[in-house]
Design a protein around this motif. Structure first.
Motif, short mmCIF file in Angstrom:
data_model
loop_
_atom_site.label_atom_id
_atom_site.label_comp_id
_atom_site.label_asym_id
_atom_site.label_seq_id
_atom_site.Cartn_x
_atom_site.Cartn_y
_atom_site.Cartn_z
N ILE A 54 0.85 -1.20 0.00
CA ILE A 54 0.00 0.00 0.00
C ILE A 54 0.88 1.25 0.00
O ILE A 54 0.65 2.19 -0.76
CB ILE A 54 -0.96 -0.01 1.21
CG1 ILE A 54 -2.04 -1.08 1.01
CG2 ILE A 54 -1.58 1.37 1.44
CD1 ILE A 54 -2.91 -1.33 2.23
N TYR A 55 1.90 1.26 0.83
CA TYR A 55 2.81 2.40 0.93
C TYR A 55 3.51 2.66 -0.42
O TYR A 55 3.56 3.78 -0.90
CB TYR A 55 3.82 2.13 2.04
CG TYR A 55 4.80 3.26 2.26
CD1 TYR A 55 4.40 4.43 2.89
CD2 TYR A 55 6.12 3.13 1.88
CE1 TYR A 55 5.30 5.47 3.10
CE2 TYR A 55 7.03 4.15 2.09
CZ TYR A 55 6.62 5.32 2.71
OH TYR A 55 7.51 6.34 2.92
N ARG A 56 4.03 1.59 -1.04
CA ARG A 56 4.72 1.74 -2.33
C ARG A 56 3.76 2.26 -3.40
O ARG A 56 4.13 3.12 -4.21
CB ARG A 56 5.33 0.41 -2.77
CG ARG A 56 6.56 0.01 -1.98
CD ARG A 56 7.28 -1.18 -2.60
NE ARG A 56 6.43 -2.34 -2.81
CZ ARG A 56 6.24 -3.31 -1.92
NH1 ARG A 56 6.83 -3.26 -0.74
NH2 ARG A 56 5.46 -4.32 -2.20
N GLN A 57 2.53 1.76 -3.40
CA GLN A 57 1.55 2.22 -4.39
C GLN A 57 1.25 3.71 -4.19
O GLN A 57 1.12 4.45 -5.16
CB GLN A 57 0.26 1.41 -4.28
CG GLN A 57 0.38 -0.01 -4.81
CD GLN A 57 -0.92 -0.77 -4.64
OE1 GLN A 57 -1.35 -1.01 -3.52
NE2 GLN A 57 -1.55 -1.12 -5.75
N HIS A 58 1.15 4.13 -2.96
CA HIS A 58 0.86 5.54 -2.68
C HIS A 58 2.03 6.42 -3.10
O HIS A 58 1.82 7.51 -3.65
CB HIS A 58 0.54 5.73 -1.19
CG HIS A 58 0.14 7.12 -0.86
ND1 HIS A 58 -1.04 7.68 -1.31
CD2 HIS A 58 0.75 8.08 -0.15
CE1 HIS A 58 -1.13 8.92 -0.87
NE2 HIS A 58 -0.06 9.19 -0.16
N ILE A 59 3.25 5.95 -2.86
CA ILE A 59 4.45 6.72 -3.22
C ILE A 59 4.48 7.00 -4.73
O ILE A 59 4.91 8.06 -5.16
CB ILE A 59 5.74 5.96 -2.79
CG1 ILE A 59 5.84 5.92 -1.27
CG2 ILE A 59 6.99 6.57 -3.39
CD1 ILE A 59 5.96 7.26 -0.60
N VAL A 60 4.01 6.04 -5.53
CA VAL A 60 4.03 6.25 -6.99
C VAL A 60 2.78 6.96 -7.50
O VAL A 60 2.59 7.08 -8.71
CB VAL A 60 4.26 4.92 -7.77
CG1 VAL A 60 5.61 4.33 -7.43
CG2 VAL A 60 3.13 3.94 -7.55
N GLY A 61 1.91 7.40 -6.57
CA GLY A 61 0.81 8.26 -7.00
C GLY A 61 -0.60 7.73 -6.87
O GLY A 61 -1.54 8.41 -7.26
#
Length: 94
Positions: A54-61
């Motif tokens: 979830i964190y990685r997905q949010h980081i990419v937008g």
């Protein structure tokens, strides 16, 4: 959960002492060595992996709303995951 009859494992003196506080009721006696949540299953690892994703997905937008919809979580919960994962990421230098 299965129950063990006190008479089968405890000495009569101890049963009498316990009966002064509670009699004829079921009580829970915790383990001497408390185990960490999720230590006996893969649950903890599952949620750590999910939250990192979830964190990685949010980081990419990916938006909080989209993540909430995708994972069937509230936006508040997604925000909490992002905040906690960011703090963990900072501490570990990731």
């Amino acid at each position: 959960m299965s129950y063990i009859r006190a008479e089968e494992i405890l000495p009569p003196e101890l049963i009498k002492a316990i009966q002064q506080y509670v009699s004829g009721k079921s009580i829970y006696i915790p383990c001497k060595e408390k185990k960490n949540w999720g230590s006996q299953t893969k649950t903890r690892q599952y949620y750590q992996n999910r939250n990192a994703k979830i964190y990685r997905q949010h980081i990419v937008g990916i938006s909080v709303k989209s993540l909430a919809d995708e994972y069937s979580l509230s936006e508040k919960h997604i925000q909490r995951i992002l905040r906690d994962t960011a703090h963990t990421d900072e501490r570990t230098g990731g």
